[in-house]
Design a protein around this motif. Structure first.
Motif, PDB file in Angstrom:
ATOM      1  N   SER B  46       0.835  -1.195   0.000  1.00 27.99           N
ATOM      2  CA  SER B  46       0.000   0.000   0.000  1.00 27.99           C
ATOM      3  C   SER B  46       0.863   1.234   0.000  1.00 27.99           C
ATOM      4  O   SER B  46       2.084   1.165   0.166  1.00 27.99           O
ATOM      5  N   GLY B  47       0.200   2.363  -0.222  1.00 31.87           N
ATOM      6  CA  GLY B  47       0.897   3.649  -0.223  1.00 31.87           C
ATOM      7  C   GLY B  47       0.597   4.369   1.078  1.00 31.87           C
ATOM      8  O   GLY B  47       0.828   3.830   2.154  1.00 31.87           O
ATOM      9  N   HIS B  67       3.432   7.426  -0.539  1.00 32.76           N
ATOM     10  CA  HIS B  67       2.189   7.890  -1.147  1.00 32.76           C
ATOM     11  C   HIS B  67       2.269   7.782  -2.676  1.00 32.76           C
ATOM     12  O   HIS B  67       3.180   8.334  -3.300  1.00 32.76           O
ATOM     13  N   GLY B  68       1.369   7.024  -3.253  1.00 34.18           N
ATOM     14  CA  GLY B  68       1.302   6.907  -4.716  1.00 34.18           C
ATOM     15  C   GLY B  68       2.220   5.873  -5.333  1.00 34.18           C
ATOM     16  O   GLY B  68       2.154   5.635  -6.530  1.00 34.18           O
ATOM     17  N   ARG B  69       3.086   5.259  -4.530  1.00 35.73           N
ATOM     18  CA  ARG B  69       4.115   4.395  -5.135  1.00 35.73           C
ATOM     19  C   ARG B  69       3.881   2.909  -4.921  1.00 35.73           C
ATOM     20  O   ARG B  69       4.810   2.118  -5.056  1.00 35.73           O
ATOM     21  N   SER B  70       2.668   2.530  -4.548  1.00 39.21           N
ATOM     22  CA  SER B  70       2.462   1.102  -4.294  1.00 39.21           C
ATOM     23  C   SER B  70       2.620   0.265  -5.553  1.00 39.21           C
ATOM     24  O   SER B  70       3.134  -0.846  -5.500  1.00 39.21           O
ATOM     25  N   GLY B  91      -6.005   4.505  -1.824  1.00 39.69           N
ATOM     26  CA  GLY B  91      -7.130   5.429  -1.925  1.00 39.69           C
ATOM     27  C   GLY B  91      -7.202   6.035  -3.320  1.00 39.69           C
ATOM     28  O   GLY B  91      -6.332   5.788  -4.160  1.00 39.69           O
ATOM     29  N   ASP B  92      -8.226   6.849  -3.532  1.00 43.20           N
ATOM     30  CA  ASP B  92      -8.368   7.496  -4.838  1.00 43.20           C
ATOM     31  C   ASP B  92      -7.280   8.551  -5.028  1.00 43.20           C
ATOM     32  O   ASP B  92      -6.799   8.762  -6.147  1.00 43.20           O
ATOM     33  N   GLY B  99      -0.303   8.655  -7.737  1.00 44.97           N
ATOM     34  CA  GLY B  99       0.221   7.481  -8.459  1.00 44.97           C
ATOM     35  C   GLY B  99      -0.262   7.361  -9.897  1.00 44.97           C
ATOM     36  O   GLY B  99      -0.123   6.301 -10.520  1.00 44.97           O
ATOM     37  N   GLY B 100      -0.839   8.417 -10.432  1.00 40.93           N
ATOM     38  CA  GLY B 100      -1.477   8.339 -11.751  1.00 40.93           C
ATOM     39  C   GLY B 100      -0.597   7.773 -12.855  1.00 40.93           C
ATOM     40  O   GLY B 100      -1.035   6.906 -13.621  1.00 40.93           O
TER      41      GLY B 100
END
Ligand SMILES: Cc1ncc(C[n+]2csc(CCOP(=O)(O)OP(=O)(O)O)c2C)c(N)n1
Ligand code: SF4
Lengths: 570, 280
Positions: B46-47, B67-70, B91-92, B99-100
């Motif tokens: 998870s992030g 954050h974002g790197r999962s 999460g969104d 992580g887009g």
């Protein structure tokens, strides 16, 4: 004796291939060889050169003066003032539209000769290669051999055309010939920094390499890619550097040795994950191949401008090691040591190189045998099954010398492996407890720093250690330091650091500090403007250098220039 | 025999009472139980965010990263050991915001990873800012003029990128959620499950009643590999919100495409090779 050749021309004219051809030829003949490159950030056009010094002396550094200049563009003629008195320049007058003539010049109409023989102009460099070999009185059979080696596996007709081009070059009537002293030893092998780091990584059991291309780190990415199938390595081109390092960290967590590589700009993006490696105590090796910055900087040129950045990158307190190899062999060994220390201490390790080192060829004895340190520090399968109550981040008394609890491979046992970028307890789960935080910092920071320091090797000392003139540098300046130490004009002691962070303990650096304290002429040499290495050494050891040499034009130091600078200081 | 308790690690979740995350955790444990997957066989990644804390509340191997790197971490894990079941909770904001770029490339790679997104249309852990799925115009403390960007449609995005399994569920429909999770885990390839999640503290608009009025479970009455039909279905998100599997295909996974790990996991091949052949 040593002899220097510079080949220049536009990108796309085969300058690099010709340069490598010469390097191979001279090493085949048993000479010592050193070659480096200077090129622009473009695929065609511009101006590039490739410079080879070979001879019976030991050669590790660029030279300022030339014995032979071979140019395929007009700009190359500007180097004629670097030619020695008996130097030779070769050019194609048709092509360069150069009318003035000078006895140093040999005008060879490459294109016309090729035209007459119905060969394409791309063979220009092969003709010139043979022409130079002939001038140097080298037997044609050696040139054939190099051509066969370079084009091994290529279709028959390509090889045939190349051989034809060799004959054109040999049969050109040159009038001037140079007789080289015979080399006294057998064929040499050539290594550059790319191969050094690549071999070091593969030999250390690197199983996963993820990267996003950035000059000058890309060579290693491609080298490992080329050998991936044979050595069972997964190589992945990530979508960006953030992904590259996070993927490598994931692979490492899952139980394989993993590495990523980049240059300054990409390393900037990796900073957060460098800190992640520190916090989760996941080993990772990062190749940071420097080029001049800031930002996108001088993409294909060289600088040592990221030493302090490498040391300080990432937020929060966590240890890392930073190694800056000085030549390709040190690239092998320090990449290996980076893997070993990263695994042993569960930390990130940075291998700091630069364009000059990765793109330069050095010759070594043919019987070079490498001895790498390879120990697996992980708990795998059966080892892990028998391990009771696995605490991945078990507290350690930082005043004692007990080893870290080994990393375990998740899924290899019914026991669980967990870690977290948030502060965590001994099992790796989130905590907000101040006491736990304190003990984790003691484990993660103090315990590791204390123990890692003992693994760091001392700087190497060359030349006369009683000399009053002491020249000190790091990383890719090893070559120039060694040659200056070997010079026959003045006595110089040269000291080279390749293990830069943490620096060796003051008590252990005895010899180095003794030499320093004896001398009143201590010169710090580095390829950057701000004196990063000087700052590091001065703050660690508490003395002041008396002088410094700093070069920040994107070019490496050369032997003659450093010697001149030392004379200027005297 | 596995029991529910085998997945319980005894930690009390740091979520607000009434948060949809509890139901997601519960559905996941039940899905694992019904599939007979043991804790050591899975690695959860998870992030950062409320949702990303989930792996801490379950017995498993896990990597709770940045954050974002999962996705990149999970990809590295899955390539190193493709026998592990690698599952992400995010999460969104974590997945579609920070992580887009990784999501985009995960669609392309198709790693054998299951990505469960707790989509509460808000940033929970940083207290209520707009997320990439927040509706246009919603005012928050950080968006004084309302959210000025169109919300992302993760389902349509995933279908457009040929993601190999695309589904939506809801934290308030536990049975449906559990079944979709099971299908995703059994699917070979990259699976995105967008889970509409209640955030009782910061999303007062999309609350339980709001969703209950709109959601309906659909069984795709089209061929699940029909991209155009799936895309059409994905456009429905206002008065009626469909829950179910929108699209799936069976293209080879990233791991299957890597010849080096065809027969064995990379981790089982960890060794120190002889490099003499490289010096020449
Ligand atoms: C690089 C970075 N930027 C910002 C943050 C702060 N941060 C923590 S969680 C979060 C957003 C979480 O939102 P979401 O992923 O939707 O998860 P939720 O809490 O709603 O479950 C942010 C911005 C961070 N931890 N790291
Ligand atoms: S803030 Fe929202 S998402 Fe976070 S725990 Fe509370 S209810 Fe759940």
């Amino acid at each position: 004796m040593n002899y220097t050749i510079r080949i220049c021309g536009e990108a796309g004219q085969g300058i690099q291939t010709t340069g490598e051809g010469f390097s191979r030829l001279f090493s085949l003949l048993g000479y010592n060889v050193f070659s480096f490159q200077d090129y622009e950030s473009r695929i065609r056009g511009g101006h590039n050169f490739y410079q080879i010094t070979f001879g019976t002396d030991e050669i590790y550094a660029p030279k300022k003066f030339l014995d032979l200049l071979l140019t395929f563009d007009k700009k190359g003629l500007e180097y004629k003032n670097l030619l020695r008195d008996d130097g030779i320049a070769i050019y194609d007058a048709d092509y360069l539209k150069k009318s003035e003539h000078d006895e140093k010049f040999i005008n060879c109409p490459f294109r016309q000769l090729l035209n007459n023989a119905r060969l394409k102009s791309i063979f220009e460099n092969v003709v010139s290669f043979a022409l130079v070999a002939n001038i140097l009185s080298i037997d044609r059979k050696y040139v054939y051999k190099v051509i066969y080696d370079i084009f091994a596996g290529k279709p028959e007709d390509i090889i045939e055309q190349n051989i034809k081009a060799v004959d054109i070059g040999y049969d050109f009537d040159v009038k001037r010939k140079v007789n080289l002293p015979a080399s006294d030893s057998e064929e040499k092998i050539l290594l550059d920094g790319v191969k050094g780091v690549g071999i070091g990584a593969i030999g250390s059991g690197c199983k996963f390499y993820s990267a996003y291309p950035m000059t000058p780190s890309t060579g290693v990415f491609q080298y490992i890619g080329t050998h991936a199938e044979k050595f069972n390595i997964v190589v992945e081109q990530a979508e960006d550097e953030l992904s590259a390092i996070n993927m490598a960290i994931g692979a490492s967590f899952a139980g394989v040795r993993a590495m990523t590589g980049t240059s300054g700009g990409g390393f900037a993006l990796m900073n957060e994950a460098l800190s992640l490696s520190g916090m989760t105590e996941t080993p990772i090796v990062i190749l940071l191949s420097q080029r001049p910055g800031p930002a996108t900087g001088f993409p294909t040129r060289t600088e040592q401008g990221e030493l302090l950045y490498a040391i300080h990158a990432g937020h929060g307190d966590f240890p890392r090691v930073v190694f800056a190899p000085g030549d390709p062999l040190e690239c092998v060994y320090l990449t290996n040591k980076a893997f070993d220390i990263a695994e042993k201490y569960q930390i990130p390790a940075i291998v700091l190189t630069d364009q000059h080192l990765v793109d330069s060829l050095y010759s070594y004895k043919k019987d070079l045998k490498l001895k790498l340190k390879n120990k697996d520090y992980r708990l795998r399968s059966a080892d892990f099954e028998n391990y009771q109550d696995y605490k991945r981040h078990k507290f350690l008394d930082f005043t004692k010398k007990i080893p870290l609890i080994p990393l375990a491979v998740p899924g290899n046992s019914r026991q669980l492996v967990f870690t977290d970028s948030d502060e965590h307890d001994e099992y790796g789960h989130i905590t907000e407890d101040g006491e736990v935080r304190k003990r984790m910092v003691e484990r993660r920071y103090f315990w590791k720093i204390e123990n890692i320091r003992n693994e760091i090797s001392l700087p190497k000392i060359y030349g006369n250690s009683d000399s009053k003139i002491v020249l000190i540098g790091f990383g890719s300046n090893l070559g120039v330091l060694k040659e200056i130490a070997n010079n026959k004009e003045i006595s110089v002691c040269a000291i080279h650091f390749s293990e830069l962070f943490p620096l060796p303990l003051k008590e252990n650096s005895n010899e180095f500090l003794k030499i320093i304290s004896r001398s009143n002429l201590t010169i710090c040499i580095e390829n950057n403007a701000s004196g990063q290495f000087q700052k590091l050494v001065e703050s660690e050891y508490g003395f002041k250098f008396s002088h410094n040499l700093r070069k920040y034009d994107g070019r490496p130091f050369n032997y003659d220039e450093v010697l001149e600078d030392i004379y200027a200081i005297l | 025999m596995l029991s529910y308790k085998d997945f319980d690690n005894g930690t009390v979740p740091a979520w607000c009472p009434g948060c949809g995350n509890f139901a997601i955790l519960d559905a996941f444990k039940k899905a694992l139980l019904e599939l007979g997957i043991e804790p050591y066989e899975i690695t959860l990644v998870s992030g950062i965010g409320q949702s990303s804390k989930l792996p801490h509340y379950l017995k498993c191997n896990g990597f709770n990263g940045l954050h974002g790197r999962s996705l990149p971490v999970a990809t590295g894990i899955s390539v190193a050991n493709h026998k592990q079941k690698v599952i992400i909770f995010g999460g969104d904001g974590d997945t579609y915001g920070e992580g887009g770029n990784h999501l985009l490339h995960a669609f392309r790679r198709n790693p054998n990873i299951k990505l469960f997104v707790h989509n509460n249309a808000v940033y929970g852990l940083t207290k209520g800012q707009a997320s990439p799925t927040t509706e246009f115009g919603r005012r928050t403390k950080a968006q004084p003029f309302g959210s000025l960007s169109e919300p992302l449609n993760p389902i349509a995005f995933a279908i457009a990128m040929n993601c190999s399994f695309v589904a939506r569920s809801f934290s308030g429909s536990p049975e449906h959620l559990k079944n979709i999770m099971k299908m995703a885990i059994n699917h070979e390839g990259f699976a995105l499950v967008d889970i509409l999640q209640i955030c009782v503290s910061f999303n007062k608009v999309n609350n339980f009643e709001w969703y209950k009025k709109r959601i309906y479970e659909f069984n795709a009455d089209y061929d699940l590999s029909d991209k155009l039909k799936a895309f059409e279905k994905s456009q429905e998100f206002d008065e009626r919100i469909p829950l179910g599997v929108f699209y799936s295909n069976s293209r080879p996974t990233f791991e299957k495409n890597i010849p080096v790990i065809k027969d064995k996991t990379l981790v089982s091949m960890q060794n120190f090779p002889d490099i003499t052949s490289l010096i020449c």
